[in-house]
Design a protein around this motif. Sequence first.
Motif, PDB file in Angstrom:
ATOM      1  N   PRO A 119      50.918  34.861  49.487  1.00  0.00           N
ATOM      2  CA  PRO A 119      49.715  34.851  48.597  1.00  0.00           C
ATOM      3  C   PRO A 119      48.596  33.950  49.002  1.00  0.00           C
ATOM      4  O   PRO A 119      47.611  34.427  48.498  1.00  0.00           O
ATOM      5  N   GLN A 120      48.720  33.353  50.280  1.00  0.00           N
ATOM      6  CA  GLN A 120      47.480  32.893  50.707  1.00  0.00           C
ATOM      7  C   GLN A 120      46.577  33.990  51.258  1.00  0.00           C
ATOM      8  O   GLN A 120      45.365  33.696  51.478  1.00  0.00           O
ATOM      9  N   VAL A 122      46.446  37.087  50.420  1.00  0.00           N
ATOM     10  CA  VAL A 122      45.983  38.142  49.225  1.00  0.00           C
ATOM     11  C   VAL A 122      44.463  37.687  48.736  1.00  0.00           C
ATOM     12  O   VAL A 122      44.714  36.335  48.480  1.00  0.00           O
ATOM     13  N   ILE A 124      42.317  35.905  46.089  1.00  0.00           N
ATOM     14  CA  ILE A 124      42.235  35.241  44.794  1.00  0.00           C
ATOM     15  C   ILE A 124      42.110  36.298  43.743  1.00  0.00           C
ATOM     16  O   ILE A 124      42.704  36.046  42.677  1.00  0.00           O
ATOM     17  N   SER A 127      44.877  38.523  43.281  1.00  0.00           N
ATOM     18  CA  SER A 127      46.198  37.865  42.962  1.00  0.00           C
ATOM     19  C   SER A 127      45.907  37.439  41.240  1.00  0.00           C
ATOM     20  O   SER A 127      47.146  37.814  40.553  1.00  0.00           O
ATOM     21  N   TRP A 131      48.587  39.131  38.501  1.00  0.00           N
ATOM     22  CA  TRP A 131      49.251  38.023  37.405  1.00  0.00           C
ATOM     23  C   TRP A 131      48.771  38.582  35.976  1.00  0.00           C
ATOM     24  O   TRP A 131      49.616  38.244  35.032  1.00  0.00           O
ATOM     25  N   PHE A 172      51.189  29.810  38.498  1.00  0.00           N
ATOM     26  CA  PHE A 172      50.425  30.649  39.263  1.00  0.00           C
ATOM     27  C   PHE A 172      50.170  29.750  40.513  1.00  0.00           C
ATOM     28  O   PHE A 172      50.028  30.316  41.794  1.00  0.00           O
ATOM     29  N   TRP A 175      53.050  29.049  42.986  1.00  0.00           N
ATOM     30  CA  TRP A 175      52.972  30.233  43.828  1.00  0.00           C
ATOM     31  C   TRP A 175      52.111  30.392  44.860  1.00  0.00           C
ATOM     32  O   TRP A 175      52.459  30.626  46.037  1.00  0.00           O
ATOM     33  N   LEU A 176      50.822  30.058  44.416  1.00  0.00           N
ATOM     34  CA  LEU A 176      49.770  30.255  45.533  1.00  0.00           C
ATOM     35  C   LEU A 176      49.779  29.326  46.537  1.00  0.00           C
ATOM     36  O   LEU A 176      49.498  29.573  47.762  1.00  0.00           O
ATOM     37  N   GLN A 177      50.005  27.843  46.243  1.00  0.00           N
ATOM     38  CA  GLN A 177      49.951  27.057  47.385  1.00  0.00           C
ATOM     39  C   GLN A 177      51.155  26.565  47.884  1.00  0.00           C
ATOM     40  O   GLN A 177      51.100  25.970  49.008  1.00  0.00           O
TER      41      GLN A 177
END
Length: 206
Positions: A119-120, A122, A124, A127, A131, A172, A175-177
């Motif tokens: 996720p880091q 891709v 933002i 992403s 979503w 979200f 999931w991203l961090q």
Amino acid sequence: MAARTSVARRQKGYGWFLYPGLGVLVVFFFGMFFWNVGISFLKWPGYGPAKWVGLDNFRNILDNQDFWESWIHGAFYVIPYALIPTLLGLVLAVATYDAFVGKFGSKLVPVARTGFFLPQIVPIAVSGMIWMWMLDGSEGALNTFLEQLGMGEVTTEWLREPDTALLAVAFFMLWLQTGFAYVVFLAGLSRLDPSVLEASQLDGAN
């Protein structure tokens, strides 16, 4: 003695590379911080003369219901963005280190690291689009999946209802961090001295 003096002189020279960055930090961070503190005691629209009002601005904002609602929303945003990903990243890193490195070998560690850190990587914007598609109320993947499970009554407009939209954004950000914290903690665990781990295991540490 001469060698120590030479090393000390070389180390002193490093400061000149740090001073420009320190100057920028002082001017644009601390300077702006004190500037904002100063104008918080003024009634000033940003141009023209300013009027000193003291603590009236703080009294007004503490009595404003919109301020407290925005503060709660901000806190709700910070918790899944910083606190929970840090704790979850630590748990996942320890579990990965214990399972892969300790029992099955370290060959699977890059796979886990890549999966959690993806996720880091891709962008933002990409992403966000993914979503938005998954949470779309009419043709979203989540609602379609729930309908196939016979849970059509649970489907909703995830991004249009205030409560579900806030939860969707929080999930979200979680999931991203989480992947970033996971990689940092896993890198720290990989630098542990094996003798220390072996000694702790002999002492009964879990």
